[in-house]
Design a protein around this motif. Structure first.
Motif, short mmCIF file in Angstrom:
data_model
loop_
_atom_site.label_atom_id
_atom_site.label_comp_id
_atom_site.label_asym_id
_atom_site.label_seq_id
_atom_site.Cartn_x
_atom_site.Cartn_y
_atom_site.Cartn_z
N TYR A 146 -4.64 52.95 29.61
CA TYR A 146 -3.52 53.32 28.75
C TYR A 146 -3.23 52.17 27.79
CZ TYR A 146 1.29 53.82 27.20
OH TYR A 146 2.43 53.88 26.42
N SER A 147 -2.92 52.50 26.54
CA SER A 147 -2.54 51.47 25.58
C SER A 147 -1.54 52.06 24.58
CB SER A 147 -3.77 50.94 24.83
OG SER A 147 -4.37 51.97 24.07
N ASP A 148 -0.68 51.21 24.05
CA ASP A 148 0.23 51.61 22.97
C ASP A 148 0.54 50.39 22.13
OD1 ASP A 148 2.37 50.10 24.05
OD2 ASP A 148 2.97 51.76 25.34
N ARG A 149 1.32 50.59 21.07
CA ARG A 149 1.63 49.51 20.14
C ARG A 149 3.05 48.98 20.31
NH1 ARG A 149 -1.05 51.84 14.48
NH2 ARG A 149 -3.18 52.08 15.28
N SER A 150 3.70 49.35 21.40
CA SER A 150 5.07 48.90 21.63
C SER A 150 5.08 47.43 22.02
CB SER A 150 5.73 49.73 22.73
OG SER A 150 5.73 51.10 22.40
N ALA A 151 6.09 46.73 21.54
CA ALA A 151 6.23 45.31 21.88
C ALA A 151 7.10 45.17 23.12
CB ALA A 151 6.86 44.55 20.71
N GLY A 152 6.81 44.18 23.94
CA GLY A 152 7.63 43.93 25.12
C GLY A 152 7.24 44.78 26.31
N ASP A 153 8.08 44.73 27.34
CA ASP A 153 7.82 45.47 28.58
C ASP A 153 8.05 46.96 28.37
OD1 ASP A 153 7.32 43.06 29.80
OD2 ASP A 153 9.38 42.84 30.55
N GLN A 155 7.72 51.01 30.70
CA GLN A 155 7.43 51.77 31.91
C GLN A 155 6.74 53.07 31.50
OE1 GLN A 155 11.06 52.31 34.08
NE2 GLN A 155 11.06 50.22 34.90
N VAL A 156 5.58 53.33 32.07
CA VAL A 156 4.78 54.49 31.70
C VAL A 156 4.38 55.23 32.96
CG1 VAL A 156 2.65 55.28 30.60
CG2 VAL A 156 3.89 53.33 29.64
N ARG A 157 4.47 56.54 32.91
CA ARG A 157 4.01 57.37 34.02
C ARG A 157 2.98 58.36 33.48
NH1 ARG A 157 8.23 61.07 37.10
NH2 ARG A 157 8.24 62.07 35.04
N ILE A 158 1.80 58.35 34.06
CA ILE A 158 0.73 59.27 33.68
C ILE A 158 0.52 60.24 34.83
CG2 ILE A 158 -1.69 59.48 33.01
CD1 ILE A 158 -1.57 56.65 31.94
N THR A 159 0.62 61.52 34.54
CA THR A 159 0.48 62.56 35.57
C THR A 159 -0.76 63.40 35.26
OG1 THR A 159 2.89 62.66 35.83
CG2 THR A 159 1.59 64.51 36.71
N HIS A 160 -1.61 63.58 36.25
CA HIS A 160 -2.81 64.41 36.11
C HIS A 160 -2.69 65.59 37.08
CE1 HIS A 160 -4.96 61.44 33.64
NE2 HIS A 160 -4.42 60.54 34.43
#
Length: 336
Positions: A146-153, A155-160
């Motif tokens: 997973y990657s994004d361009r947000s700065a700083g900390d 929280q990400v949840r990926i559901t399959h």
């Protein structure tokens, strides 16, 4: 015989900004005259009209969707009194007509004024997915990045979610190529790729084949979408006779016919592989990667057109390419 849910290639894309935290502003394209009050949501600044613009982008085509919003109104004459919370549901299907150019982006604008508040918002879109471009999982260990361009900390949840189909065993990989032979050559670029049919351990018929050709030995990318095909979607099929209950069943052949000659460059090595799907919709593993070189006339080099305006005539000139020696041939040297 067990039945299985049909394969669905449409996707649902949802965006739900959290108005209880100031991070919602990072997801908006433009914000004007808007104040936030934690769990109460968003409102316009006193005496002004507020607006928020969101830009919706997707690598897949937008074909519909809806907006779900919840808000409430605080009475200005009696502080502390409120109207009941209201829910709004707006259908977006009419904004994405089925005729016309595909739409991969659109804008959504929200306006607030007076005593109105926006507490929650959900932007839900229907997407038309490209099935052969979607990521997929295999039996065993899977790794996701997973990657994004947000700065700083963050929280990400990926559901399959998936459908477990252990009732049917996967078909075996096609064992060998028929034409072109592995490590061999093809006569020209008007090629019909053929392979030995796959076997199914449960005795099920083969419902489809997936063909892929690449210029890379690691098969990381297909050469083009002309070389990334489900055989059931091509002309390389046979159809059972109509029984009166509808069109006959489509049976894929163990082959793929190129649409036209010239799609491959001569004297260049290419790599291809195939996998099979049984009649229950279960895909088997890829075959080994096979390689071959097409032989044939090469395209001309240094093509130029000299035009004589006085004679109103043009002369087309080019340089030919000498064909490379075939496998097993050695250029001979003749001494004068």
């Amino acid at each position: 015989m067990p039945t299985y849910q049909g394969v669905i290639y449409n996707g649902l894309w949802e965006y739900r900004p959290d108005f209880s935290r100031e991070t919602w502003r990072q997801g908006a394209t433009a914000v004007e005259n808007i104040r936030s009050s934690g769990s109460d949501g968003l409102a316009a600044e006193d005496g002004r009209q507020g607006s928020i613009v969101w830009t919706m982008n997707s690598p897949y085509v937008f074909v519909g969707g809806r907006i779900e919003a919840e808000g409430w109104t605080r009475s200005s004459s009696s502080p502390g009194t409120e109207r009941p919370e209201q829910a709004v549901r707006e259908n977006l299907d009419k904004s994405f007509p089925i005729v016309g150019p595909a739409r991969y982006q659109y804008y959504l604008k929200c306006q607030l004024e007076g005593a109105g508040w926006l507490r929650r918002l959900a932007i839900i879109n229907d997407l038309q997915m490209a099935p052969l471009a979607l990521p997929e999982m295999v039996v065993g260990e899977n790794t996701f990045t997973y990657s994004d361009r947000s700065a700083g900390d963050r929280q990400v949840r990926i559901t399959h979610r998936w459908v477990e189909r252990s009732v049917s065993k996967a078909p075996e990989a096609p064992p060998a190529p028929v034409y072109p032979p592995d490590g061999g050559e093809a006569d020209g670029t008007d090629i019909v790729f053929q392979w030995t049919p796959a076997a199914d351990p449960d005795g099920h018929t083969i419902g489809d084949y997936h063909f892929e050709l690449s210029s890379r030995p690691d098969m990381w990318l297909p050469l083009s979408m002309c070389f990334y095909k489900l055989i059931s979607r091509t002309g390389d099929v046979t159809r059972e006779k109509d029984t009166g209950a509808g069109p006959g069943k489509v049976i894929p052949k163990a082959q793929y016919t190129l649409l036209q000659p010239g799609l491959l460059a001569p004297d260049r090595e290419y790599y291809w592989r195939v996998r099979a799907m049984d009649a229950q919709g279960v895909w088997g593993p890829w075959s080994r990667t096979w390689r071959f070189i097409p032989r044939g006339p090469a395209y001309p080099l240094d093509v130029t057109l000299d035009y004589d305006q006085a004679a109103a005539a043009g002369i087309l000139r080019w340089k030919g390419q000498s064909p490379r020696p075939s496998a097993g041939q050695v250029p001979s040297l003749r001494q004068r």
